[in-house]
Enzyme design. Structure first.
Site, PDB file in Angstrom:
ATOM      1  CG  ASP A  91     -52.686 -85.285  28.130  1.00  0.00           C
ATOM      2  OD1 ASP A  91     -52.158 -86.405  27.969  1.00  0.00           O
ATOM      3  OD2 ASP A  91     -53.125 -84.601  27.187  1.00  0.00           O
ATOM      4  CE  LYS A  92     -45.321 -88.709  27.220  1.00  0.00           C
ATOM      5  NZ  LYS A  92     -45.375 -89.358  25.899  1.00  0.00           N
ATOM      6  CG  HIS A  93     -46.884 -82.635  24.695  1.00  0.00           C
ATOM      7  ND1 HIS A  93     -47.670 -83.086  23.662  1.00  0.00           N
ATOM      8  CD2 HIS A  93     -45.901 -81.906  24.121  1.00  0.00           C
ATOM      9  CE1 HIS A  93     -47.203 -82.632  22.513  1.00  0.00           C
ATOM     10  NE2 HIS A  93     -46.117 -81.917  22.760  1.00  0.00           N
ATOM     11  CB  SER A  94     -43.255 -86.744  24.759  1.00  0.00           C
ATOM     12  OG  SER A  94     -42.093 -87.011  24.013  1.00  0.00           O
ATOM     13  CB  THR A 131     -49.174 -91.228  20.014  1.00  0.00           C
ATOM     14  OG1 THR A 131     -48.008 -91.004  20.806  1.00  0.00           O
ATOM     15  CG2 THR A 131     -50.148 -92.097  20.785  1.00  0.00           C
ATOM     16  NE  ARG A 179     -42.680 -71.138  16.053  1.00  0.00           N
ATOM     17  CZ  ARG A 179     -42.839 -72.169  16.873  1.00  0.00           C
ATOM     18  NH1 ARG A 179     -44.041 -72.581  17.216  1.00  0.00           N
ATOM     19  NH2 ARG A 179     -41.787 -72.794  17.362  1.00  0.00           N
ATOM     20  CB  SER A 194     -46.293 -73.828  19.715  1.00  0.00           C
ATOM     21  OG  SER A 194     -46.733 -74.815  18.820  1.00  0.00           O
ATOM     22  CE  LYS A 198     -49.806 -78.151  19.057  1.00  0.00           C
ATOM     23  NZ  LYS A 198     -48.867 -77.217  18.473  1.00  0.00           N
ATOM     24  CE  LYS A 199     -50.992 -83.173  25.890  1.00  0.00           C
ATOM     25  NZ  LYS A 199     -51.299 -84.156  24.857  1.00  0.00           N
TER      26      LYS A 199
HETATM   27  N1  URA Z   1     -44.281 -78.894  18.655  1.00  0.00           N
HETATM   28  C1  URA Z   1     -45.242 -77.943  18.664  1.00  0.00           C
HETATM   29  O1  URA Z   1     -46.420 -78.241  18.776  1.00  0.00           O
HETATM   30  N2  URA Z   1     -44.885 -76.662  18.553  1.00  0.00           N
HETATM   31  C2  URA Z   1     -43.605 -76.275  18.438  1.00  0.00           C
HETATM   32  O2  URA Z   1     -43.359 -75.105  18.358  1.00  0.00           O
HETATM   33  C3  URA Z   1     -42.619 -77.272  18.430  1.00  0.00           C
HETATM   34  C4  URA Z   1     -42.975 -78.569  18.543  1.00  0.00           C
END
Ligand code: URA
Length: 450
Positions: A91-94, A131, A179, A194, A198-199
């Site tokens: 996978d990719k995250h940005s 997305t 936060r 964070s 999730k990822k």
């Molecule tokens: N995106 C996130 O999911 N968490 C963060 O802390 C900042 C950006």
């Protein structure tokens, strides 16, 4: 006090005291604290005190790894082993951008090369597009399939791009909410845990991360972007998911469009192999190369490039996208008849510059905010998005503009909205006489160290 995990754990206030005083936190204490957050045994006040003490005192690499794995494990962690998929889960995250439609092309493209991509995507955040919002421009597309349906589509198609559902990293939902209202968002350890919490809950063999630099980036300075890229690559790798982070340019919109439906139109063109050397395709290709190498589908960069080129020119990548859309409830003939499915705005106008000259610079964040104001993003959490609005044919740094060549085409709901967006775009683009060149697209690569 039900669980065994909490039996040996410090009281929450004792753990907060340790971090407040700059003492190291043992991994098992972090784990118990995060589980307490997911179970609602820890209060918002305690979360806030904890995040502020981390914000002020930082965290060691080991502590960030512990916070990340605890966040990942605070809810459901997907398992793909039982499906016996004939390829890696990648996978990719940005960190997000403007005109950043990379995921929409990248997922199907690497799937066409043999990877499996269970991509959990987000909605627009601040000035950046989401997305999921873009995909919802496609009538019928269901970004919240049942979990079994999600894995079925990943298995049959190679990629499914969906939204975050209930029980994925629930601790982060609470931590992030606190936060947001306690001035503790801008902390590299907290951002790392964070994002990765999730990822990594989607059970990945490898991950690539696209960290943006420039006027449209989430991080405020190039130094902070580098620091985040390095942190993410190392922490994810130490948490067991080999990860590479690329630092890429976001000092102007990445694709020549920004919005929802307009970015889907561009995605289709790119998947058909048009504009294979555009800036957005260069970034997408670099990320794809890393994914194929990390997933061991190829031995090196040359092999990756050959495989990717073939998947694009043969039409295989476009076919995977079409299939994903169909499998998730979109029209079966979307690729052929996208014009008849995508919403178009009532007002479509060229935006001419006030003076002729050469494009020097963008305030990319301002371009993104202008799209939000047009209705393409949200001013409130619960607002809906107007898929038809945005900008297309946006110029690039170094382009000449004048009374013949506009800065962009604006797509708006009303004449007034179009005029306001046009003024905002003119203010966001600096025109001058000098020749100008864009910043380097791929600025740095960080390979995670185990
Ligand atoms: N995106 C996130 O999911 N968490 C963060 O802390 C900042 C950006």
């Amino acid at each position: 006090m039900p669980s065994n995990a909490s039996h040996h754990a410090l009281l929450p206030q004792e753990l907060i005291r340790l971090k407040r005083d700059g003492q190291p936190l043992p991994a098992e204490e972090i784990k118990a604290f995060v589980q307490g957050i997911a179970d609602d045994r820890i209060s918002d006040a305690q979360i806030g005190a904890f995040t502020m003490s981390v914000f002020l005192n930082g965290m060691s690499r080991e502590e960030v790894v512990a916070l990340t794995t605890a966040t990942r494990d605070s809810g459901h962690v997907m398992q793909w082993d039982s499906l016996n998929l004939p390829g890696p889960i990648v996978d990719k995250h940005s960190t997000g951008g403007v005109g950043d439609l990379v995921s929409l092309v990248l997922g199907p493209w690497v799937a066409a090369c043999g990877a499996f991509v269970p991509m959990i995507s987000g909605r627009g955040l601040g000035h950046t597009g989401g997305t999921l919002d873009k995909l919802e421009s496609i009538p019928g597309y269901d970004p919240y399939p049942a979990p079994e349906r999600f894995s079925d589509v990943v298995k049959s198609t190679g990629v499914a791009i969906i939204g975050q559902t209930g029980n994925l990293a629930p601790a982060d939902k609470r931590i992030y909410g606190v936060r947001d209202v306690t001035a503790t968002v801008e902390s590299i350890p907290l951002i790392t845990a964070s994002i990765l919490g999730k990822k990594l809950a989607s059970g990945l063999d490898a991950l690539v991360m696209d960290v943006k630099v420039g006027s449209g980036a989430f991080m405020p300075t190039p130094e902070k972007s580098r620091e985040l890229a390095k942190s993410i690559a190392n922490v994810a790798t130490q948490a067991g998911t080999p990860t590479t982070a690329l630092l890429t340019d976001m000092s102007q919109p990445l694709a020549p469009c920004a919005g929802n439906a307009v970015e889907i139109v561009e995605t289709l063109a790119l998947l058909r192999g048009e504009r294979a050397n555009s800036r957005v395709m260069q970034v997408t290709r670099e990320l794809a190369v890393e994914m194929l190498i990390a997933g061991k589908l190829v031995a090196n960069r040359e092999e990756a490039l050959t495989k990717l080129d073939k998947a694009l020119t043969s039409g295989a990548a476009a076919e995977v996208f079409a299939r994903m859309v169909r499998e998730l409830g979109g029209p079966a003939d979307f690729m052929e008849r996208s014009d008849s499915y995508l919403a178009t705005a009532p007002v479509i106008q060229a935006v001419y510059p006030e003076q002729s000259g050469i494009v020097q610079r963008f305030d990319t964040r301002a371009v993104g905010m202008s799209v939000v104001e047009l209705g393409g993003g949200r001013l409130r959490n619960d607002a809906s998005v107007d898929h038809s609005v945005g900008f297309s044919e946006i110029v690039e740094i170094g382009d000449r503009v004048d009374s013949q060549r506009p800065l962009a085409i604006v797509h708006a709901r009303t004449e007034e909205a179009a005029a306001r967006a046009a003024a905002q775009l003119r203010a966001a683009v600096t025109i001058g006489d000098a020749e100008a060149t864009a910043d380097t697209l791929l600025q740095e690569t960080f390979r995670g160290e185990a």
